[in-house]
Write a protein that holds these residues in place. Structure first.
Motif, PDB file in Angstrom:
ATOM      1  N   UNK A  94       8.093   3.236  33.271  1.00  0.00           N
ATOM      2  CA  UNK A  94       9.063   4.272  32.914  1.00  0.00           C
ATOM      3  C   UNK A  94       9.381   4.214  31.423  1.00  0.00           C
ATOM      4  N   UNK A  95       9.539   2.998  30.887  1.00  0.00           N
ATOM      5  CA  UNK A  95       9.833   2.836  29.458  1.00  0.00           C
ATOM      6  C   UNK A  95       8.691   3.357  28.611  1.00  0.00           C
ATOM      7  N   UNK A  96       7.468   2.999  28.987  1.00  0.00           N
ATOM      8  CA  UNK A  96       6.299   3.472  28.235  1.00  0.00           C
ATOM      9  C   UNK A  96       6.198   4.996  28.280  1.00  0.00           C
ATOM     10  N   UNK A  97       6.457   5.574  29.466  1.00  0.00           N
ATOM     11  CA  UNK A  97       6.405   7.032  29.593  1.00  0.00           C
ATOM     12  C   UNK A  97       7.460   7.683  28.712  1.00  0.00           C
ATOM     13  N   UNK A  98       8.665   7.102  28.691  1.00  0.00           N
ATOM     14  CA  UNK A  98       9.739   7.642  27.862  1.00  0.00           C
ATOM     15  C   UNK A  98       9.392   7.585  26.386  1.00  0.00           C
ATOM     16  N   UNK A  99       8.829   6.472  25.947  1.00  0.00           N
ATOM     17  CA  UNK A  99       8.442   6.333  24.542  1.00  0.00           C
ATOM     18  C   UNK A  99       7.361   7.351  24.183  1.00  0.00           C
ATOM     19  N   UNK A 100       6.406   7.562  25.085  1.00  0.00           N
ATOM     20  CA  UNK A 100       5.347   8.547  24.846  1.00  0.00           C
ATOM     21  C   UNK A 100       5.934   9.951  24.659  1.00  0.00           C
ATOM     22  N   UNK A 101       6.907  10.303  25.508  1.00  0.00           N
ATOM     23  CA  UNK A 101       7.540  11.625  25.409  1.00  0.00           C
ATOM     24  C   UNK A 101       8.260  11.772  24.069  1.00  0.00           C
ATOM     25  N   UNK A 102       9.007  10.734  23.676  1.00  0.00           N
ATOM     26  CA  UNK A 102       9.746  10.774  22.413  1.00  0.00           C
ATOM     27  C   UNK A 102       8.794  10.862  21.233  1.00  0.00           C
ATOM     28  N   UNK A 103       7.709  10.103  21.264  1.00  0.00           N
ATOM     29  CA  UNK A 103       6.750  10.112  20.152  1.00  0.00           C
ATOM     30  C   UNK A 103       6.045  11.450  20.011  1.00  0.00           C
ATOM     31  N   UNK A 104       6.056  12.264  21.072  1.00  0.00           N
ATOM     32  CA  UNK A 104       5.504  13.624  20.982  1.00  0.00           C
ATOM     33  C   UNK A 104       6.536  14.604  20.414  1.00  0.00           C
ATOM     34  N   UNK A 105       7.740  14.101  20.140  1.00  0.00           N
ATOM     35  CA  UNK A 105       8.784  14.963  19.582  1.00  0.00           C
ATOM     36  C   UNK A 105       9.494  15.800  20.613  1.00  0.00           C
ATOM     37  N   UNK A 106       9.493  15.338  21.877  1.00  0.00           N
ATOM     38  CA  UNK A 106      10.069  16.120  22.975  1.00  0.00           C
ATOM     39  C   UNK A 106      11.378  15.510  23.477  1.00  0.00           C
ATOM     40  N   UNK A 107      11.944  16.141  24.501  1.00  0.00           N
ATOM     41  CA  UNK A 107      13.175  15.674  25.126  1.00  0.00           C
ATOM     42  C   UNK A 107      12.847  14.840  26.360  1.00  0.00           C
ATOM     43  N   UNK A 108      13.457  13.657  26.442  1.00  0.00           N
ATOM     44  CA  UNK A 108      13.237  12.766  27.579  1.00  0.00           C
ATOM     45  C   UNK A 108      14.543  12.631  28.351  1.00  0.00           C
ATOM     46  N   UNK A 109      14.508  12.939  29.651  1.00  0.00           N
ATOM     47  CA  UNK A 109      15.699  12.837  30.490  1.00  0.00           C
ATOM     48  C   UNK A 109      15.695  11.569  31.316  1.00  0.00           C
ATOM     49  N   UNK A 110      16.850  10.904  31.415  1.00  0.00           N
ATOM     50  CA  UNK A 110      16.919   9.652  32.165  1.00  0.00           C
ATOM     51  C   UNK A 110      18.297   9.503  32.800  1.00  0.00           C
ATOM     52  N   UNK A 111      18.328   8.827  33.947  1.00  0.00           N
ATOM     53  CA  UNK A 111      19.581   8.540  34.643  1.00  0.00           C
ATOM     54  C   UNK A 111      19.875   7.044  34.515  1.00  0.00           C
ATOM     55  N   UNK A 112      20.797   6.656  33.638  1.00  0.00           N
ATOM     56  CA  UNK A 112      21.066   5.230  33.419  1.00  0.00           C
ATOM     57  C   UNK A 112      21.513   4.473  34.669  1.00  0.00           C
ATOM     58  N   UNK A 113      22.126   5.172  35.636  1.00  0.00           N
ATOM     59  CA  UNK A 113      22.555   4.491  36.866  1.00  0.00           C
ATOM     60  C   UNK A 113      21.364   4.022  37.699  1.00  0.00           C
ATOM     61  N   UNK A 114      20.204   4.627  37.479  1.00  0.00           N
ATOM     62  CA  UNK A 114      19.001   4.208  38.176  1.00  0.00           C
ATOM     63  C   UNK A 114      18.784   4.845  39.529  1.00  0.00           C
ATOM     64  N   UNK A 115      19.816   5.415  40.110  1.00  0.00           N
ATOM     65  CA  UNK A 115      19.724   6.072  41.412  1.00  0.00           C
ATOM     66  C   UNK A 115      20.920   6.996  41.563  1.00  0.00           C
ATOM     67  N   UNK A 116      20.885   7.844  42.575  1.00  0.00           N
ATOM     68  CA  UNK A 116      22.006   8.765  42.787  1.00  0.00           C
ATOM     69  C   UNK A 116      23.270   8.028  43.222  1.00  0.00           C
ATOM     70  N   UNK A 117      24.403   8.545  42.777  1.00  0.00           N
ATOM     71  CA  UNK A 117      25.679   7.978  43.200  1.00  0.00           C
ATOM     72  C   UNK A 117      25.849   8.198  44.696  1.00  0.00           C
ATOM     73  N   UNK A 118      26.264   7.164  45.444  1.00  0.00           N
ATOM     74  CA  UNK A 118      26.427   7.335  46.888  1.00  0.00           C
ATOM     75  C   UNK A 118      27.728   8.038  47.290  1.00  0.00           C
ATOM     76  N   UNK A 119      28.675   8.163  46.346  1.00  0.00           N
ATOM     77  CA  UNK A 119      29.983   8.707  46.718  1.00  0.00           C
ATOM     78  C   UNK A 119      30.634   9.564  45.632  1.00  0.00           C
ATOM     79  N   UNK A 120      29.866  10.002  44.654  1.00  0.00           N
ATOM     80  CA  UNK A 120      30.407  10.871  43.618  1.00  0.00           C
ATOM     81  C   UNK A 120      31.047  10.145  42.451  1.00  0.00           C
ATOM     82  N   UNK A 121      31.145   8.820  42.521  1.00  0.00           N
ATOM     83  CA  UNK A 121      31.708   8.058  41.411  1.00  0.00           C
ATOM     84  C   UNK A 121      30.600   7.674  40.425  1.00  0.00           C
ATOM     85  N   UNK A 122      30.997   7.262  39.233  1.00  0.00           N
ATOM     86  CA  UNK A 122      30.036   6.871  38.203  1.00  0.00           C
ATOM     87  C   UNK A 122      29.879   5.357  38.215  1.00  0.00           C
ATOM     88  N   UNK A 123      28.638   4.899  38.289  1.00  0.00           N
ATOM     89  CA  UNK A 123      28.378   3.470  38.397  1.00  0.00           C
ATOM     90  C   UNK A 123      27.790   2.894  37.113  1.00  0.00           C
TER      91      UNK A 123
END
Length: 245
Positions: free
Chosen positions: A95-124
């Motif tokens: 995932x890190x390598x893919x993100x770096x590749x996207x950035x090096x192409x001058x594009x926008x890279x989207x990521x979810x720092x929580x790593x997975x969906x919130x189970x109850x609507x709170x921020x983890x």
């Protein structure tokens, strides 16, 4: 395909957006978002004029049959990149390598720092891996994003979405260039991640929980399992009492 899907989503759900001016017209940037629903990866790209690339599990691209091919075509069409998640460390590095590749192409890279969906609507708690390492390795600005009410449109396990307006708040870019090249320092990675999560919390208005979402999911599953076992035991006891009478 991205524009046809995006246009259909905007027409059907009419998402409201604040802070579009914070997305650069050109050049690389990392969009770090909270994660409430499966549909987050579609609503955010739908409101942007630029392509944004997210990471998706490889199974979405390799499932057999007609349904599998349609799913793969859909994910490719909205800019998703497949990552093999068999083995936690290998998945993270990919995932890190893919993100770096996207950035090096001058594009926008989207990521979810929580790593997975919130189970109850709170921020983890954010995981100090992909987001911080890509940011520090590339020097790209990090733009915090808050998805609003998307969990109400398509809760986990629901296939048919509910027609209602979700919201998207986009914050000002965060500059971590002062830490450039320090992507192997775990204390710096933690600090960068926490700063981003704080900005997401301010944008989303979510209650913050200082544990990982994966741990919260395990706690919820354990509690449900214990409740089910207690209910079963109670029913057996009541049945036994009725038999003895």
């Amino acid at each position: 395909m991205k524009f046809s899907i995006g246009g259909s989503l905007k027409l059907a759900f009419r998402p409201w957006v604040e802070g579009l001016e914070n997305i650069p017209a050109e050049g690389p940037a990392i969009l770090a978002s909270n994660h409430l629903s499966f549909s987050d990866s579609f609503f955010l790209p739908a409101v942007l004029d630029r392509k944004v690339t997210f990471i998706a599990k490889a199974e979405y691209f390799t499932s057999p049959g007609v349904k599998g091919k349609l799913t793969a075509a859909f994910f490719k069409g909205v800019g998703q990149l497949p990552v093999d998640r068999s083995g936690a460390r290998g998945a993270g590095e990919a995932a890190i390598k893919s993100g770096i590749d996207v950035i090096e192409r001058g594009e926008l890279f989207g990521i979810y720092p929580e790593g997975t969906r919130s189970p109850d609507g709170r921020l983890y708690r954010g995981k100090p891996g992909g987001l911080a390492r890509v940011a520090l390795a590339t020097g790209a600005p990090v733009i915090p994003v808050a998805m609003i009410d998307t969990e109400k449109i398509q809760p986990p396990g629901k296939v048919v979405p509910k027609l209602m307006r979700p919201g998207i708040r986009i914050g000002k870019p965060l500059d971590f260039s002062r830490y450039h090249g320090m992507d192997n320092d775990r204390f710096i990675l933690r600090s960068v991640t926490d700063e981003v999560m704080y900005e997401i919390m301010k944008l989303s208005g979510q209650e913050y929980v200082d544990i990982y979402a994966t741990a919260a999911k395990r706690q919820i599953a354990d509690a449900e399992k214990a409740e089910k076992a207690e209910k079963t035991a109670k029913e057996k006891a009541e049945k036994a009492d009725g038999t003895s009478e």
